[in-house]
Design an enzyme around this catalytic site. Sequence first.
Site, PDB file in Angstrom:
ATOM      1  N   SER A 142     -11.503   2.445   6.294  1.00 20.44           N
ATOM      2  CA  SER A 142     -11.712   1.391   5.306  1.00 20.44           C
ATOM      3  C   SER A 142     -10.375   0.845   4.834  1.00 20.44           C
ATOM      4  O   SER A 142      -9.366   1.561   4.842  1.00 20.44           O
ATOM      5  CB  SER A 142     -12.461   1.939   4.091  1.00 20.44           C
ATOM      6  OG  SER A 142     -11.617   2.770   3.308  1.00 20.44           O
ATOM      7  N   ASP A 143     -10.350  -0.428   4.440  1.00 23.05           N
ATOM      8  CA  ASP A 143      -9.213  -0.880   3.666  1.00 23.05           C
ATOM      9  C   ASP A 143      -9.225  -0.062   2.387  1.00 23.05           C
ATOM     10  O   ASP A 143     -10.263   0.444   1.965  1.00 23.05           O
ATOM     11  CB  ASP A 143      -9.312  -2.381   3.369  1.00 23.05           C
ATOM     12  CG  ASP A 143      -7.962  -2.995   3.028  1.00 23.05           C
ATOM     13  OD1 ASP A 143      -7.026  -2.228   2.718  1.00 23.05           O
ATOM     14  OD2 ASP A 143      -7.835  -4.231   3.069  1.00 23.05           O
ATOM     15  N   TRP A 144      -8.074   0.071   1.756  1.00 19.68           N
ATOM     16  CA  TRP A 144      -7.952   0.981   0.616  1.00 19.68           C
ATOM     17  C   TRP A 144      -8.818   0.497  -0.551  1.00 19.68           C
ATOM     18  O   TRP A 144      -8.524  -0.495  -1.207  1.00 19.68           O
ATOM     19  CB  TRP A 144      -6.481   1.082   0.221  1.00 19.68           C
ATOM     20  CG  TRP A 144      -5.755   2.207   0.895  1.00 19.68           C
ATOM     21  CD1 TRP A 144      -5.011   3.173   0.271  1.00 19.68           C
ATOM     22  CD2 TRP A 144      -5.677   2.524   2.294  1.00 19.68           C
ATOM     23  NE1 TRP A 144      -4.500   4.062   1.191  1.00 19.68           N
ATOM     24  CE2 TRP A 144      -4.883   3.692   2.448  1.00 19.68           C
ATOM     25  CE3 TRP A 144      -6.220   1.945   3.442  1.00 19.68           C
ATOM     26  CZ2 TRP A 144      -4.623   4.280   3.672  1.00 19.68           C
ATOM     27  CZ3 TRP A 144      -5.955   2.511   4.680  1.00 19.68           C
ATOM     28  CH2 TRP A 144      -5.164   3.670   4.788  1.00 19.68           C
ATOM     29  N   GLY A 145      -9.927   1.229  -0.781  1.00 18.51           N
ATOM     30  CA  GLY A 145     -10.843   0.866  -1.845  1.00 18.51           C
ATOM     31  C   GLY A 145     -11.979  -0.038  -1.412  1.00 18.51           C
ATOM     32  O   GLY A 145     -12.699  -0.582  -2.254  1.00 18.51           O
ATOM     33  N   ALA A 146     -12.189  -0.183  -0.109  1.00 18.09           N
ATOM     34  CA  ALA A 146     -13.206  -1.126   0.390  1.00 18.09           C
ATOM     35  C   ALA A 146     -14.618  -0.536   0.442  1.00 18.09           C
ATOM     36  O   ALA A 146     -15.579  -1.261   0.663  1.00 18.09           O
ATOM     37  CB  ALA A 146     -12.823  -1.626   1.785  1.00 18.09           C
TER      38      ALA A 146
END
Length: 776
Positions: free
Chosen positions: A249-253
């Site tokens: 995931s993108d960071w926090g996605a």
Amino acid sequence: MRKSYVLGCFFFAVLSASAQTTDYREKAKKIVAQMTLEEKASLCSGETAWSTQAIPRLGVPSIFMTDGPHGLRKAEGFDFTNSVPATCFPTASGLASSWNKELVKRVGEALATESQANDVQILLGPGINMKRSPLGGRNFEYFSEDPVLSGKIAAAFINGVQSKGVGTSLKHFAANNQEFERMSNSSVVDERTLSEIYFPAFEIAVKEAQPWTVMCSYNKLNGVYASENEYLLTDVLKKKWGFQGFVVSDWGAVNDRPLGVTAGLNLEMPASGGFNNKKIVDAVKKGTLSESKLDEIVIETLAITLKAKDSHQQGIVVDKAKHHTLAREASGESIVLLKNSNGILPLKVSAKKVAIIGAFAKKPRYQGAGSSQVKPTQIENAFDELQKLAKGTTFSYAEGYTSAGDTNATLLNEAVKNAKGAETVLLFAGLPDVYESEGYDRANMDLPAGHNQLIDAVAKVNKNVVVILLNGSAVSTPWKKEVASIVEAYLGGQAGGGAIADVLTGKVNPSGKLSETFPMRLEDTPTAIDFPSKDGVANYGEGVFIGYRYYDKKKIEPNFPFGFGLSYTTFSYSDIKANMTSAKDSDAITISVKVKNTGKVAGKEVVQLYVHEQETALSRPENELKHFEKIALAPGEEKTVQFQLSSRDFAYYSTTAHDWIVKSGKFDIRVGSSSRDLPLQETLDIQSTKILTPVFTRNSLLKEFKQTKNSAVIYEALTRSFTGSTKKAETEEEKKAEAFMIAMLADMPINKFLLLSGGKFTEEQLQALLQAANAK
């Protein structure tokens, strides 16, 4: 240092051979079979902000990943200001403008060496989202508006990094084209547009380079978060394209972690403190998440983790000077000469007095803002480097504007005074950090008002003004006609100042070409009415017409076209040939052209091949880039460049077949130096080998029944029946009446004929006709 470097290469060769022969997926399967449910869930998220979870009892290692695409940004936690020193290469917008796949591969190799030296197993990049609008805040971090250029450059980058035993993370998948509300916004994109514009760069990179990881984006795609979008992560990425790595995931996605597992999201980053791991465990126990699916996800992640750990090298020492030299070379090839009236550049050796104006000359903007910021090993500025290269020249300096981009009467007067007495003015302008960054989009395409005022004031007192731009994306140039030369230097990295000096003095002949269109006005852009979208939904209504595809179709003259860039020499194109002009789309078609350096200095040219379909089945771009090659030519030298065409080069994406289809017909192959300069053309007659067989339903339009032999008979019969004509129209009046009725009927779904017939055409007859039309 040399001995350490040689030993490092030897050990890497041994490790690389071992990594290639080990079946990591089988090894991962055996380990996962010994895991508890909780241990499996723990591998679905990170241990820290940048590292994965280890399981010591089973020998499962932790690996480290970090930003960024143009340089290593290894930081502690989220403190971006406290990262290790690393070579800062040009950002993606600049690097793609080199159009040099071999050079990009070498940059990737250097990034991998620095990653190995700092115990980093995965470098988070490259970013290859399309530049849908010049206002995209992260455009400096993306390659191009064209999927073929983006995909090929990305593949070269990935192959370079991974050849040295470090993984990459191809990002951001998919349709992540605005920063505003990026964590909640939904990109609404039709299947054809996704397949022709927003997917191909990822597809090319996956198929040609197999990145170890792919990073899913923050946004929703057609209403479903990318992090839990099964169509995106499994159906397209893993099944259709054959991706062999894992999705991070993108960071926090992450939105719903168990749904993400089902969809194909392997790893959540950063660590969630066990919060989402517990959700996974609970979902398996409740039966809402299949444990076999969890096993599959964990095996994919673990296989790459094991490979990454085995590929790590100890004792690597970075040759910082060598990497800095490479950074200068890369920046030099990324610089685009946009205007050069009367050959004002390169600077004449005889020039004795040159005014350097603009704070960027001494304090350059060399990279973008946000998560990709690199702490450089050193920084060159153009002012100092020009002094070294042009020792017989007297240089004066005026600041011109403040760090915020503002100017005032004192700064303007000083600049004008310096300009009046100079033979040539080198004026540095561009976009300050605050103007473009990850996290928000640009408000307009303008330079700071102070920069434009400065250029206007200086151009009034000296006609020999060279404007050097330092920016990450397309900008307006309202003073274009008032200056003699424009040099687009982009964000050139730590050696950008030296590269600018190399180009200005002629030590390097500029060979960069724009990887994005520079429009005349923001109002001319395909997304001008609604970018960034602020209602939570971004409708990609322009379809496949972004970038040069839009300007060509609308016949809008750009400020500078896609693929454009000048040189200190000249090139001629001639003798285009095809090994066959009539062929099946499956045939091996070769196009060759001759390119000659007709000037007096050595130079490099980017040869670009575009395809135009003469008669289209649906609306298609006028020209589409399909191949390119950068070549070096000595004065008077001529080379033959060859391109191998495939079926895909002629195809469009059919939403009926959910596949790529070639329509039989004539295609023009156009070759030249930019999207608007294509002097050579060869026409090919292509026969499709894949027949698109339509499936007729009660909702099919009458005109669609003309497509096949079986259905054409039905079309003819129904047309005759409902026009009331049993014989061919003969008089003009009969022909007009028949044409009118046929036009009215053509766009009607066939089921409407049940009503129009007054009961004479029955449901049973309709079903019989459909069965006949669909008969094989």
